[in-house]
Design a protein around this motif. Structure first.
Motif, PDB file in Angstrom:
ATOM      1  N   MET A 347      31.364  38.291  37.037  1.00 37.48           N
ATOM      2  CA  MET A 347      31.095  37.205  37.986  1.00 37.48           C
ATOM      3  C   MET A 347      32.235  37.070  38.987  1.00 37.48           C
ATOM      4  O   MET A 347      32.010  36.839  40.179  1.00 37.48           O
ATOM      5  CB  MET A 347      30.876  35.891  37.228  1.00 37.48           C
ATOM      6  CG  MET A 347      29.656  35.888  36.317  1.00 37.48           C
ATOM      7  SD  MET A 347      28.104  36.110  37.206  1.00 37.48           S
ATOM      8  CE  MET A 347      28.007  34.539  38.084  1.00 37.48           C
ATOM      9  N   GLN A 348      33.464  37.177  38.519  1.00 36.69           N
ATOM     10  CA  GLN A 348      34.631  37.066  39.392  1.00 36.69           C
ATOM     11  C   GLN A 348      34.633  38.189  40.431  1.00 36.69           C
ATOM     12  O   GLN A 348      34.826  37.949  41.625  1.00 36.69           O
ATOM     13  CB  GLN A 348      35.911  37.124  38.554  1.00 36.69           C
ATOM     14  CG  GLN A 348      37.199  37.113  39.373  1.00 36.69           C
ATOM     15  CD  GLN A 348      38.431  37.247  38.494  1.00 36.69           C
ATOM     16  OE1 GLN A 348      38.350  37.217  37.269  1.00 36.69           O
ATOM     17  NE2 GLN A 348      39.578  37.401  39.113  1.00 36.69           N
ATOM     18  N   LEU A 349      34.412  39.423  39.987  1.00 40.53           N
ATOM     19  CA  LEU A 349      34.448  40.566  40.889  1.00 40.53           C
ATOM     20  C   LEU A 349      33.270  40.563  41.854  1.00 40.53           C
ATOM     21  O   LEU A 349      33.426  40.829  43.057  1.00 40.53           O
ATOM     22  CB  LEU A 349      34.452  41.863  40.083  1.00 40.53           C
ATOM     23  CG  LEU A 349      35.726  42.165  39.281  1.00 40.53           C
ATOM     24  CD1 LEU A 349      35.474  43.310  38.314  1.00 40.53           C
ATOM     25  CD2 LEU A 349      36.873  42.499  40.222  1.00 40.53           C
ATOM     26  N   ALA A 350      32.073  40.294  41.334  1.00 38.83           N
ATOM     27  CA  ALA A 350      30.886  40.315  42.185  1.00 38.83           C
ATOM     28  C   ALA A 350      30.966  39.249  43.270  1.00 38.83           C
ATOM     29  O   ALA A 350      30.543  39.476  44.412  1.00 38.83           O
ATOM     30  CB  ALA A 350      29.630  40.124  41.337  1.00 38.83           C
ATOM     31  N   ALA A 351      31.510  38.078  42.931  1.00 39.39           N
ATOM     32  CA  ALA A 351      31.639  37.007  43.921  1.00 39.39           C
ATOM     33  C   ALA A 351      32.629  37.391  45.016  1.00 39.39           C
ATOM     34  O   ALA A 351      32.437  37.050  46.188  1.00 39.39           O
ATOM     35  CB  ALA A 351      32.080  35.714  43.243  1.00 39.39           C
ATOM     36  N   PHE A 393      43.105  42.616  41.197  1.00 32.42           N
ATOM     37  CA  PHE A 393      42.264  43.340  42.155  1.00 32.42           C
ATOM     38  C   PHE A 393      41.688  42.383  43.203  1.00 32.42           C
ATOM     39  O   PHE A 393      41.725  42.672  44.399  1.00 32.42           O
ATOM     40  CB  PHE A 393      41.143  44.044  41.408  1.00 32.42           C
ATOM     41  CG  PHE A 393      40.227  44.845  42.292  1.00 32.42           C
ATOM     42  CD1 PHE A 393      40.633  46.051  42.828  1.00 32.42           C
ATOM     43  CD2 PHE A 393      38.956  44.375  42.601  1.00 32.42           C
ATOM     44  CE1 PHE A 393      39.788  46.795  43.660  1.00 32.42           C
ATOM     45  CE2 PHE A 393      38.111  45.108  43.412  1.00 32.42           C
ATOM     46  CZ  PHE A 393      38.527  46.310  43.959  1.00 32.42           C
ATOM     47  N   THR A 394      41.171  41.249  42.769  1.00 33.57           N
ATOM     48  CA  THR A 394      40.528  40.325  43.717  1.00 33.57           C
ATOM     49  C   THR A 394      41.537  39.587  44.587  1.00 33.57           C
ATOM     50  O   THR A 394      41.194  39.129  45.667  1.00 33.57           O
ATOM     51  CB  THR A 394      39.650  39.306  42.972  1.00 33.57           C
ATOM     52  OG1 THR A 394      40.448  38.601  41.999  1.00 33.57           O
ATOM     53  CG2 THR A 394      38.491  39.998  42.268  1.00 33.57           C
ATOM     54  N   THR A 395      42.776  39.452  44.098  1.00 34.96           N
ATOM     55  CA  THR A 395      43.797  38.746  44.883  1.00 34.96           C
ATOM     56  C   THR A 395      44.693  39.690  45.675  1.00 34.96           C
ATOM     57  O   THR A 395      45.580  39.259  46.403  1.00 34.96           O
ATOM     58  CB  THR A 395      44.670  37.872  43.964  1.00 34.96           C
ATOM     59  OG1 THR A 395      45.289  38.698  42.970  1.00 34.96           O
ATOM     60  CG2 THR A 395      43.844  36.784  43.315  1.00 34.96           C
ATOM     61  N   THR A 397      46.928  41.791  44.475  1.00 36.83           N
ATOM     62  CA  THR A 397      48.293  41.887  43.935  1.00 36.83           C
ATOM     63  C   THR A 397      48.446  43.019  42.946  1.00 36.83           C
ATOM     64  O   THR A 397      49.432  43.116  42.248  1.00 36.83           O
ATOM     65  CB  THR A 397      48.694  40.567  43.252  1.00 36.83           C
ATOM     66  OG1 THR A 397      47.768  40.284  42.197  1.00 36.83           O
ATOM     67  CG2 THR A 397      48.683  39.413  44.249  1.00 36.83           C
ATOM     68  N   TRP A 398      47.467  43.919  42.870  1.00 40.16           N
ATOM     69  CA  TRP A 398      47.488  44.960  41.851  1.00 40.16           C
ATOM     70  C   TRP A 398      48.637  45.932  42.033  1.00 40.16           C
ATOM     71  O   TRP A 398      49.088  46.571  41.097  1.00 40.16           O
ATOM     72  CB  TRP A 398      46.174  45.735  41.836  1.00 40.16           C
ATOM     73  CG  TRP A 398      45.882  46.449  43.129  1.00 40.16           C
ATOM     74  CD1 TRP A 398      45.236  45.947  44.223  1.00 40.16           C
ATOM     75  CD2 TRP A 398      46.255  47.791  43.468  1.00 40.16           C
ATOM     76  NE1 TRP A 398      45.169  46.887  45.209  1.00 40.16           N
ATOM     77  CE2 TRP A 398      45.782  48.027  44.767  1.00 40.16           C
ATOM     78  CE3 TRP A 398      46.921  48.802  42.796  1.00 40.16           C
ATOM     79  CZ2 TRP A 398      45.981  49.239  45.410  1.00 40.16           C
ATOM     80  CZ3 TRP A 398      47.101  50.011  43.438  1.00 40.16           C
ATOM     81  CH2 TRP A 398      46.628  50.229  44.727  1.00 40.16           C
ATOM     82  N   ALA A 399      49.130  46.043  43.271  1.00 36.00           N
ATOM     83  CA  ALA A 399      50.215  47.007  43.513  1.00 36.00           C
ATOM     84  C   ALA A 399      51.588  46.382  43.398  1.00 36.00           C
ATOM     85  O   ALA A 399      52.591  47.051  43.589  1.00 36.00           O
ATOM     86  CB  ALA A 399      50.049  47.636  44.895  1.00 36.00           C
ATOM     87  N   ASP A 400      51.649  45.062  43.090  1.00 37.25           N
ATOM     88  CA  ASP A 400      52.948  44.390  43.024  1.00 37.25           C
ATOM     89  C   ASP A 400      53.725  44.842  41.795  1.00 37.25           C
ATOM     90  O   ASP A 400      53.146  45.185  40.783  1.00 37.25           O
ATOM     91  CB  ASP A 400      52.758  42.864  42.981  1.00 37.25           C
ATOM     92  CG  ASP A 400      52.209  42.353  44.313  1.00 37.25           C
ATOM     93  OD1 ASP A 400      52.172  43.156  45.261  1.00 37.25           O
ATOM     94  OD2 ASP A 400      51.835  41.169  44.370  1.00 37.25           O
TER      95      ASP A 400
END
Length: 400
Positions: A347-351, A393-395, A397-400
């Motif tokens: 739900m988080q990713l799809a939204a 992923f959604t924010t 910040t995955w590369a931080d």
């Protein structure tokens, strides 16, 4: 039958809109949200409301303050049936003067005030949005059982040995991430709680002000706890709340349940404390998740039964189909936890990114998860790691 009214009320449902020269205020009464979208009108604030059957992305009521009309005049709002067109705008002056910056600021303020005044308290509540759900927690016999937890942890806080179950603490963290207001209602002295939170790896949790009363309290110390919790509920009016306390008596649970159908009350065995099953129940209640069979059906539709069975940890791929049947097979507690986590993450990713991207994310290798796919990380029971990876992923910040 046509019905014209001058204002919206709490009883109104559906989606409505109001236009200015450059903006449209989209109000969804069912979702209790509002947004501003490109609109059309003419000079002056033309408030023409009608039922809008189109799908409109709604981003928050506070955006109504970004309207940019070019005049401060306003007409009376009229609600029309779905088939009616928006009210026409009054004729514009032939050669309107160019507004100055000050005039423009006045126009924006006047336009916003006109909309808010026209829709009254309804807009104020829409702007605030629904109150987040609440979880009240006790310590002794709840978060910390009186007997050691097999495979659990043991910490020392205020000179006392505190057994605790990591999976329960992880579930509490998930609820906090999901914007549930978690707070202590406990006899523990407030000055001990920061050390307890540090030992458990929890963030600081609020402690509501203790509400005393002059009326005779129920047995033990339960009276002030009930008054305190229900005072918070009355002030915040959450759509749902849960309360876990080993001393919630059957009569207290019955009385609160009658007055508050939005409540989930759990009185765990104080020797065992909150279990994984309790936390699954609490998460499902507070986060408004669908029944398990429906949740699995949705996952099957989006990810496919093979992937759903894989992420759950099942060894038989056909189980995902059988779990989706009403009154059918029920997954084991570990399988249910993974399924519910997968649904929340989906739900988080799809939204945020859409269904296609969400499915690709589930099956693609993930650097945050040491190069393995989220489906396999879920299968290994790494629900928190996968949730953290999805949030990163959604924010962005995955590369931080």
């Amino acid at each position: 039958m046509t019905e014209d009214r001058d204002e919206l009320t709490d009883e109104d449902t559906g989606r409505w809109w109001s236009t200015t020269e450059g903006s449209a205020y989209m109000v969804d009464r069912d979702a209790r949200t509002m947004t501003r979208a490109p609109g059309q009108g003419s000079d002056g604030l033309t408030v023409g409301l009608r039922r809008d059957g189109d799908s409109v992305p709604l981003l928050g009521a506070e955006q109504c303050q970004r309207a940019q009309p070019s005049s401060s005049s306003a007409s009376v709002a009229t609600v029309s049936p779905p088939s009616a067109a928006p009210a026409s705008s009054p004729a514009s002056p032939a050669t309107p003067p160019s507004p100055t910056t000050s005039d423009h600021e006045d126009d924006v303020r006047t336009a916003t005030e006109a909309v808010i005044e026209q829709w009254g308290d309804v807009l104020a509540r829409l702007a605030e949005g629904p109150a987040p759900p609440i979880l009240f927690l006790d310590v002794d016999g709840v978060v910390s059982p009186y007997e050691p937890v097999p495979g659990g942890e043991m910490s020392v806080v205020a000179g006392m040995r505190i057994p605790w179950r990591p999976s329960v603490v992880t579930a509490v963290k998930r609820l906090i991430t999901a914007r549930v207001d978690v707070m202590w209602v406990t006899t523990w002295p407030p000055q001990w709680l920061p050390d307890l939170e540090k030992a458990l790896g929890l963030p600081h949790l609020p402690v509501p002000e203790r509400v005393e009363g002059t009326d005779p309290s129920p047995p033990r110390w339960q009276g002030w706890k009930v008054r305190t919790a229900l005072t918070v509920v009355a002030q915040r009016q959450p759509a749902r709340f849960a309360w876990a306390d080993d001393h919630l008596s059957p009569s207290t649970r019955r009385r609160i349940g009658q007055d508050h159908p939005e409540a989930l009350l759990i009185a765990p065995d104080d020797r065992i404390g909150l279990s994984d099953s309790h936390m699954t129940q609490i998460e499902a209640w507070l986060l408004g998740e669908p029944p398990l069979h429906e949740l699995v059906r949705l996952l099957n539709a989006h990810l496919g039964t093979t992937l759903v069975a894989a992420l759950s940890g099942a060894t038989v791929s056909t189980l995902a189909e059988r779990w989706a049947v009403v009154d059918g097979l029920v997954p084991s507690p570990p399988e249910e936890e993974r399924l519910r986590a997968a649904h929340r993450i989906w739900m988080q990713l799809a939204a945020a990114e859409g269904s296609d991207v969400a499915r690709a994310w589930f099956i693609g290798t993930n650097p945050v998860l040491d190069g393995i796919a989220p489906v396999m990380a879920l299968r290994e029971g790494r629900t928190k790691d996968v949730q953290d990876a999805a949030t990163a992923f959604t924010t962005g910040t995955w590369a931080d």
